[in-house]
Design an enzyme around this catalytic site. Structure first.
Site, short mmCIF file in Angstrom:
data_model
loop_
_atom_site.label_atom_id
_atom_site.label_comp_id
_atom_site.label_asym_id
_atom_site.label_seq_id
_atom_site.Cartn_x
_atom_site.Cartn_y
_atom_site.Cartn_z
CG ASP A 283 -1.66 7.71 0.49
OD1 ASP A 283 -0.69 8.41 0.19
OD2 ASP A 283 -2.71 7.68 -0.18
N GLY B 218 -7.42 4.03 3.08
CA GLY B 218 -7.56 2.99 2.05
C GLY B 218 -8.76 3.11 1.15
CG ASP C 122 -1.62 1.20 1.53
OD1 ASP C 122 -2.43 1.57 0.68
OD2 ASP C 122 -1.37 1.84 2.57
CB SER D 248 -3.61 7.45 -3.73
OG SER D 248 -3.39 8.81 -4.08
CG ASN E 174 -3.16 12.82 -5.67
OD1 ASN E 174 -3.07 13.67 -6.54
ND2 ASN E 174 -4.17 12.77 -4.82
CG ASP F 67 -2.03 2.59 6.30
OD1 ASP F 67 -2.32 2.18 5.16
OD2 ASP F 67 -2.33 3.74 6.70
P1 B16 Z 1 -6.58 10.20 -3.51
P2 B16 Z 1 -3.64 4.02 -0.02
C1 B16 Z 1 -5.58 5.86 -0.08
O1 B16 Z 1 -4.27 5.46 -0.36
C2 B16 Z 1 -5.65 6.62 1.23
O2 B16 Z 1 -5.34 5.75 2.32
C3 B16 Z 1 -7.05 7.13 1.43
O3 B16 Z 1 -7.13 7.86 2.63
C4 B16 Z 1 -7.43 8.02 0.23
O4 B16 Z 1 -8.76 8.48 0.36
C5 B16 Z 1 -7.27 7.22 -1.06
O5 B16 Z 1 -5.94 6.72 -1.15
C6 B16 Z 1 -7.57 8.04 -2.29
O6 B16 Z 1 -6.57 9.01 -2.42
O7 B16 Z 1 -7.56 11.21 -3.03
O8 B16 Z 1 -5.14 10.68 -3.49
O9 B16 Z 1 -6.96 9.58 -4.83
O10 B16 Z 1 -3.58 3.95 1.47
O11 B16 Z 1 -4.55 2.98 -0.65
O12 B16 Z 1 -2.28 4.08 -0.66
MG MG Z 2 -2.78 3.22 3.32
#
Ligand code: B16
Ligand code: MG
Length: 213
Positions: free
Chosen positions: A11, A46, A9, A116, A118, A170
Site C-alpha cells: 500500500d 504501515g 511494501d 495488509s 488484503n 512509504d
Molecule cells: P489491512 P502496507 C498497511 O499496508 C497499510 O499501510 C496500513 O495503513 C494498514 O493499516 C495495514 O496495511 C493493514 O491493512 O487492514 O488491509 O490488513 O503499507 O504495509 O502494505
Molecule cells: Mg505502505
C-alpha cells in the site's frame, strides 16, 4: 550488484490503496463522530488494522470494549473492500513496473513485505499475483511494522540474508522496520523525507538505478 533482493511494501509503494485506507477510516470516523484527517492517517501507514484503529480512537473520549473495537475495524475493512472491488492494474504506482522489470533483468529477486491482510486480493486485482518471488503479509506475521518481522520473513522466503536485501517503503513505521531488520531502505512518498532512509526518491519513477551497483 549491491543487493540480491528488493522487498516492496504494498500500500503506497506498489499500488495507490493508501488513499482507499484513508477513505475507509474517514467513513468510520464520520459514523462515530470522531475527528479524523490526513495528518492522523499518516500515522496509520504501515501499521496493522487494529493499531490503526487505536490511532483513530485517540480523538475519542469514549472507552470501547474489545468487541466494539473488532466491530469497528471490521466495518472499516468492509468499506475498504468496496474500493478494492474496482481496483485495476491502472492503479499500480508510477515507476513500479519499470523498476521491477529492471531488477528481474539483473537477476535480483523481488518480494512483497506488507502489513495488509488484503494483500492476496490486491495483488490479484492488479494482475501481479504471480509476479513476485515471494509474498510476506499481514496474514503470516504476529507483529506489524515497525517490527521487522514481515521483512525478515520475506528475506527468509527468498533465501537471502537481510543485509543483501533492500526495502522500498512509504511509511515511517516501515523505514524503522527495515532498519531494525538490518536492511537498507528506499523511502518514497511520505517516507521520502525520513532522515533514516538510506535513499530517498519522490516515487519509483525517480529511482537512480546506480544505487544498485
Ligand atoms: P489491512 P502496507 C498497511 O499496508 C497499510 O499501510 C496500513 O495503513 C494498514 O493499516 C495495514 O496495511 C493493514 O491493512 O487492514 O488491509 O490488513 O503499507 O504495509 O502494505
Ligand atoms: Mg505502505
Amino acid at each position: 550488484m549491491k543487493y540480491k533482493a528488493v522487498i516492496f511494501d504494498l500500500d503506497g509503494v506498489v499500488v495507490s490503496t493508501d488513499n482507499y485506507h484513508y477513505q475507509g477510516w474517514k467513513r468510520l470516523a464520520d459514523d462515530e463522530n470522531i475527528y479524523f484527517d490526513r495528518k492522523i492517517n499518516e500515522r496509520q501507514r504501515g501499521v496493522s488494522r487494529m493499531e490503526s484503529l487505536d490511532v483513530l480512537l485517540e480523538k475519542s473520549d469514549k472507552i470501547y470494549t474489545t468487541e466494539q473495537k473488532i466491530e469497528m475495524a471490521t466495518r472499516k475493512n468492509e468499506y475498504y473492500k468496496e474500493f478494492l472491488k474496482d481496483l485495476t492494474p491502472d492503479e499500480i504506482l508510477p515507476g513500479v513496473l519499470k523498476f521491477t522489470e529492471f531488477l528481474k533483468s539483473k537477476g535480483i529477486k523481488i518480494a512483497i513485505g506488507s502489513s495488509s491482510k488484503n494483500t492476496p486480493s490486491i495483488l490479484k486485482n492488479i494482475g501481479l499475483d504471480s509476479y513476485f518471488d515471494a509474498v510476506a503479509d499481514g496474514n503470516s506475521i504476529k507483529n506489524s511494522k515497525p517490527d521487522p518481522e514481515v521483512f525478515l520473513l520475506a528475506a527468509k522466503l527468498i533465501n537471502e540474508a537481510p543485509e543483501d536485501c533492500l526495502v522500498v517503503e512509504d511509511a515511517d513505521a516501515g523505514v524503522e522496520a527495515a532498519i531494525a531488520g538490518g536492511m537498507d531502505v528506499i523511502g518514497v512518498g511520505t517516507a521520502s523525507s525520513n532522515k533514516n532512509a538510506t535513499y530517498s526518491f519522490a516515487d519509483l519513477n525517480c529511482v537512480d538505478f546506480n544505487i544498485l551497483k
